[in-house]
Scaffold this motif. Structure first.
Motif, PDB file in Angstrom:
ATOM      1  N   CYS A 132       0.842  -1.193   0.000  1.00 51.20           N
ATOM      2  CA  CYS A 132       0.000   0.000   0.000  1.00 51.20           C
ATOM      3  C   CYS A 132       0.886   1.254   0.000  1.00 51.20           C
ATOM      4  O   CYS A 132       1.943   1.271   0.624  1.00 51.20           O
ATOM      5  N   PHE A 173       0.573   5.519   0.785  1.00 49.80           N
ATOM      6  CA  PHE A 173      -0.306   6.480   1.453  1.00 49.80           C
ATOM      7  C   PHE A 173       0.380   7.829   1.525  1.00 49.80           C
ATOM      8  O   PHE A 173       1.608   7.937   1.415  1.00 49.80           O
ATOM      9  N   GLU A 223      -6.571  10.955  -6.832  1.00 47.97           N
ATOM     10  CA  GLU A 223      -7.799  10.190  -7.055  1.00 47.97           C
ATOM     11  C   GLU A 223      -7.802   9.569  -8.448  1.00 47.97           C
ATOM     12  O   GLU A 223      -8.180   8.403  -8.612  1.00 47.97           O
ATOM     13  N   VAL A 283      -7.603   6.652  -2.674  1.00 50.77           N
ATOM     14  CA  VAL A 283      -8.891   6.981  -2.070  1.00 50.77           C
ATOM     15  C   VAL A 283      -8.658   7.724  -0.756  1.00 50.77           C
ATOM     16  O   VAL A 283      -7.645   7.516  -0.078  1.00 50.77           O
ATOM     17  N   VAL A 284      -9.596   8.582  -0.436  1.00 48.67           N
ATOM     18  CA  VAL A 284      -9.515   9.344   0.808  1.00 48.67           C
ATOM     19  C   VAL A 284      -9.822   8.410   1.973  1.00 48.67           C
ATOM     20  O   VAL A 284     -10.852   7.739   1.983  1.00 48.67           O
ATOM     21  N   THR A 285      -8.930   8.372   2.949  1.00 52.24           N
ATOM     22  CA  THR A 285      -9.168   7.597   4.164  1.00 52.24           C
ATOM     23  C   THR A 285      -9.556   8.501   5.325  1.00 52.24           C
ATOM     24  O   THR A 285     -10.143   8.042   6.293  1.00 52.24           O
ATOM     25  N   GLU A 286      -9.206   9.794   5.207  1.00 51.14           N
ATOM     26  CA  GLU A 286      -9.601  10.780   6.216  1.00 51.14           C
ATOM     27  C   GLU A 286      -9.528  12.175   5.604  1.00 51.14           C
ATOM     28  O   GLU A 286      -8.537  12.533   4.974  1.00 51.14           O
ATOM     29  N   SER A 339      -5.863  12.418   4.064  1.00 50.47           N
ATOM     30  CA  SER A 339      -5.071  11.196   4.078  1.00 50.47           C
ATOM     31  C   SER A 339      -5.629  10.349   2.949  1.00 50.47           C
ATOM     32  O   SER A 339      -6.850  10.161   2.853  1.00 50.47           O
ATOM     33  N   MET A 340      -4.746   9.879   2.102  1.00 49.40           N
ATOM     34  CA  MET A 340      -5.169   9.062   0.971  1.00 49.40           C
ATOM     35  C   MET A 340      -4.284   7.825   0.908  1.00 49.40           C
ATOM     36  O   MET A 340      -3.131   7.852   1.342  1.00 49.40           O
ATOM     37  N   SER A 341      -4.839   6.755   0.362  1.00 53.60           N
ATOM     38  CA  SER A 341      -4.050   5.537   0.209  1.00 53.60           C
ATOM     39  C   SER A 341      -4.436   4.821  -1.073  1.00 53.60           C
ATOM     40  O   SER A 341      -5.502   5.058  -1.652  1.00 53.60           O
ATOM     41  N   LYS A 342      -3.535   3.954  -1.485  1.00 52.51           N
ATOM     42  CA  LYS A 342      -3.757   3.139  -2.678  1.00 52.51           C
ATOM     43  C   LYS A 342      -3.166   1.767  -2.429  1.00 52.51           C
ATOM     44  O   LYS A 342      -1.958   1.629  -2.206  1.00 52.51           O
TER      45      LYS A 342
END
Length: 167
Positions: free
Chosen positions: A111, A113, A125, A130-133, A148-151
């Motif tokens: 992952c 982030f 995006e 995707v937005v996690t927070e 906060s975003m992660s993939k």
């Protein structure tokens, strides 16, 4: 375009990428007080040199000029990720992120982030983050949203280099 690691002696040019992207690209989304805090005109260049020596960012070169920079930590955190305003919308950010994903695979990561500005959010995006927070910070009395975003990375990426696997 060429992407490679930072080399000693490029600190001033990389600072210009960071400074101009912060002050020009983010100006539509953030108050100038915040931009001056994030990228001060009187930045301690010794501190900046030390940061670059420690982080060893990737840089993108176009026409013999540094057009962008990106930092990937071994945890999968993408820290600084900036493209000079003159070079934006030319695939440089995409190329840097593609290289980050390849490096993440070499680290055996599953992952990526990052903490992303409202300005950079659509870019990330579009590339599967995707937005996690969502955060509605107030800094220096001004609204300073970030995300906060992660993939997640494909499983095949995470096992491409078993020598670096944590297992």
């Amino acid at each position: 375009m060429k992407i490679r690691q930072y080399q000693k002696g490029e600190e001033e040019e990389i600072w210009e990428v960071f400074f101009r992207a912060t002050h020009e690209s983010n100006a539509r989304d953030y108050h100038s007080d915040l931009l001056h805090r994030w990228a001060p005109a009187d930045k301690d260049m010794n501190e900046w040199r030390n940061r670059l020596a420690e982080k060893k960012p990737l840089i993108a070169i176009v026409d013999n000029k540094i057009a962008g920079m990106a930092e990937l930590e071994e945890s999968g955190f993408i820290d600084h990720f900036y493209v000079h305003p003159v070079f934006q919308n030319r695939g440089i950010g995409s190329a840097l992120l593609e290289k980050i994903e390849l490096d993440a695979a070499d680290f055996g990561l599953s992952c990526l982030f990052s903490d992303v500005s409202i300005t950079a959010k659509p870019f990330f995006e579009k590339r599967g983050f995707v937005v996690t927070e969502a955060r509605s910070n107030v800094i220096l009395g001004h609204h300073a949203p970030n995300f906060s975003m992660s993939k997640p990375l494909k499983a095949s990426h995470a096992v491409q280099n078993p020598a670096n696997s944590p297992l």
